[in-house]
Scaffold this motif. Sequence first.
Motif, PDB file in Angstrom:
ATOM      1  N   THR A  67      23.940  32.157   6.292  1.00  0.00           N
ATOM      2  CA  THR A  67      24.965  31.775   7.269  1.00  0.00           C
ATOM      3  C   THR A  67      24.765  30.328   7.699  1.00  0.00           C
ATOM      4  N   ILE A  68      23.510  29.935   7.921  1.00  0.00           N
ATOM      5  CA  ILE A  68      23.228  28.550   8.317  1.00  0.00           C
ATOM      6  C   ILE A  68      23.688  27.591   7.223  1.00  0.00           C
ATOM      7  N   TYR A  69      23.380  27.912   5.952  1.00  0.00           N
ATOM      8  CA  TYR A  69      23.827  27.060   4.850  1.00  0.00           C
ATOM      9  C   TYR A  69      25.359  27.001   4.794  1.00  0.00           C
ATOM     10  N   THR A  70      26.000  28.134   5.009  1.00  0.00           N
ATOM     11  CA  THR A  70      27.472  28.174   5.009  1.00  0.00           C
ATOM     12  C   THR A  70      28.019  27.286   6.119  1.00  0.00           C
ATOM     13  N   TRP A  71      27.443  27.375   7.300  1.00  0.00           N
ATOM     14  CA  TRP A  71      27.885  26.554   8.422  1.00  0.00           C
ATOM     15  C   TRP A  71      27.668  25.069   8.143  1.00  0.00           C
ATOM     16  N   ILE A  72      26.568  24.740   7.477  1.00  0.00           N
ATOM     17  CA  ILE A  72      26.312  23.334   7.115  1.00  0.00           C
ATOM     18  C   ILE A  72      27.380  22.857   6.140  1.00  0.00           C
ATOM     19  N   GLU A  73      27.634  23.665   5.106  1.00  0.00           N
ATOM     20  CA  GLU A  73      28.622  23.279   4.090  1.00  0.00           C
ATOM     21  C   GLU A  73      30.021  23.136   4.684  1.00  0.00           C
ATOM     22  N   SER A  74      30.339  23.981   5.677  1.00  0.00           N
ATOM     23  CA  SER A  74      31.678  23.927   6.274  1.00  0.00           C
ATOM     24  C   SER A  74      31.776  22.895   7.398  1.00  0.00           C
ATOM     25  N   GLY A  75      30.649  22.244   7.735  1.00  0.00           N
ATOM     26  CA  GLY A  75      30.675  21.217   8.758  1.00  0.00           C
ATOM     27  C   GLY A  75      30.470  21.725  10.175  1.00  0.00           C
ATOM     28  N   LEU A  76      30.209  23.015  10.336  1.00  0.00           N
ATOM     29  CA  LEU A  76      29.974  23.561  11.675  1.00  0.00           C
ATOM     30  C   LEU A  76      28.615  23.134  12.238  1.00  0.00           C
ATOM     31  N   LEU A  77      27.666  22.895  11.336  1.00  0.00           N
ATOM     32  CA  LEU A  77      26.349  22.381  11.748  1.00  0.00           C
ATOM     33  C   LEU A  77      26.062  21.112  10.981  1.00  0.00           C
ATOM     34  N   GLU A  78      25.393  20.179  11.635  1.00  0.00           N
ATOM     35  CA  GLU A  78      24.984  18.932  10.986  1.00  0.00           C
ATOM     36  C   GLU A  78      23.555  19.099  10.488  1.00  0.00           C
ATOM     37  N   ALA A  79      23.279  18.588   9.300  1.00  0.00           N
ATOM     38  CA  ALA A  79      21.935  18.688   8.723  1.00  0.00           C
ATOM     39  C   ALA A  79      21.635  17.420   7.933  1.00  0.00           C
ATOM     40  N   GLU A  80      20.361  17.212   7.692  1.00  0.00           N
ATOM     41  CA  GLU A  80      19.921  16.094   6.858  1.00  0.00           C
ATOM     42  C   GLU A  80      18.758  16.567   6.010  1.00  0.00           C
ATOM     43  N   ASP A  81      18.521  15.875   4.909  1.00  0.00           N
ATOM     44  CA  ASP A  81      17.363  16.190   4.087  1.00  0.00           C
ATOM     45  C   ASP A  81      16.154  15.501   4.690  1.00  0.00           C
ATOM     46  N   GLY A  82      15.147  16.296   5.027  1.00  0.00           N
ATOM     47  CA  GLY A  82      13.914  15.767   5.599  1.00  0.00           C
ATOM     48  C   GLY A  82      12.802  15.801   4.579  1.00  0.00           C
ATOM     49  N   PRO A  83      11.594  15.389   4.966  1.00  0.00           N
ATOM     50  CA  PRO A  83      10.477  15.352   4.022  1.00  0.00           C
ATOM     51  C   PRO A  83      10.067  16.733   3.527  1.00  0.00           C
ATOM     52  N   ARG A  84      10.425  17.772   4.271  1.00  0.00           N
ATOM     53  CA  ARG A  84      10.058  19.132   3.857  1.00  0.00           C
ATOM     54  C   ARG A  84      11.287  20.013   3.681  1.00  0.00           C
ATOM     55  N   GLY A  85      12.385  19.437   3.279  1.00  0.00           N
ATOM     56  CA  GLY A  85      13.592  20.220   3.059  1.00  0.00           C
ATOM     57  C   GLY A  85      14.664  19.880   4.075  1.00  0.00           C
ATOM     58  N   LYS A  86      15.716  20.677   4.064  1.00  0.00           N
ATOM     59  CA  LYS A  86      16.860  20.423   4.938  1.00  0.00           C
ATOM     60  C   LYS A  86      16.472  20.646   6.393  1.00  0.00           C
ATOM     61  N   ARG A  87      16.898  19.704   7.271  1.00  0.00           N
ATOM     62  CA  ARG A  87      16.661  19.801   8.710  1.00  0.00           C
ATOM     63  C   ARG A  87      18.008  19.931   9.393  1.00  0.00           C
ATOM     64  N   VAL A  88      18.106  20.902  10.297  1.00  0.00           N
ATOM     65  CA  VAL A  88      19.366  21.227  10.957  1.00  0.00           C
ATOM     66  C   VAL A  88      19.321  20.750  12.399  1.00  0.00           C
ATOM     67  N   PHE A  89      20.393  20.089  12.833  1.00  0.00           N
ATOM     68  CA  PHE A  89      20.529  19.700  14.236  1.00  0.00           C
ATOM     69  C   PHE A  89      21.158  20.878  14.970  1.00  0.00           C
ATOM     70  N   LEU A  90      20.557  21.269  16.077  1.00  0.00           N
ATOM     71  CA  LEU A  90      21.110  22.366  16.869  1.00  0.00           C
ATOM     72  C   LEU A  90      21.530  21.840  18.234  1.00  0.00           C
ATOM     73  N   PRO A  91      22.749  21.342  18.315  1.00  0.00           N
ATOM     74  CA  PRO A  91      23.249  20.922  19.621  1.00  0.00           C
ATOM     75  C   PRO A  91      23.607  22.178  20.415  1.00  0.00           C
ATOM     76  N   ASP A  92      24.300  22.009  21.503  1.00  0.00           N
ATOM     77  CA  ASP A  92      24.770  23.179  22.249  1.00  0.00           C
ATOM     78  C   ASP A  92      25.770  23.914  21.369  1.00  0.00           C
ATOM     79  N   ILE A  93      25.355  25.077  20.899  1.00  0.00           N
ATOM     80  CA  ILE A  93      26.179  25.850  19.977  1.00  0.00           C
ATOM     81  C   ILE A  93      27.163  26.699  20.771  1.00  0.00           C
ATOM     82  N   PRO A  94      28.452  26.652  20.450  1.00  0.00           N
ATOM     83  CA  PRO A  94      29.423  27.516  21.144  1.00  0.00           C
ATOM     84  C   PRO A  94      29.070  28.989  20.940  1.00  0.00           C
TER      85      PRO A  94
END
Length: 138
Positions: free
Chosen positions: A104-131
């Motif tokens: 689900t997290i990957y799906t949300w990243i792909e759909s733009g619902l969550l922002e992520a970046e590639d970090g030194p140990r894999g994908k890193r997800v930003f968790l702002p205030d989630i609705p």
Amino acid sequence: MCEGHAEAAADRERVRDRLRALIAERKALDRRRQELTEELHRTLRIAHDVGWSWSEIAAFAEYKNAAAASNQAKARDAVPRAPDRPGTYSVREAAKRLGKSTQTIYTWIESGLLEAEDGPRGKRVFLPDIPSSLIESE
């Protein structure tokens, strides 16, 4: 006989001094070897982070195979990588915090619902205030 004792004592002193010097030199070499090993492990990880495959690294660094190179890069005595960017989470951590699956997290990243970046140990997800509507639906 006194001269013999004096010579023997002097010989013992010379041998003790030489042993001390060799032991100190060996300790210094051991420390330097450890430093070089840690630098090698860091460099192996950097090579992989910038796009080298483990097979390429193994061939270049004369390791037996890709698994051996990867294992060396992840060795226990390796110096830890720089910490991940503050405020980011691994996909697994984000899934746990949100009570969702990693897919689900990957799906949300792909759909733009969550922002992520590639970090030194894999994908890193930003968790702002989630609705709450996002957390309640899957």
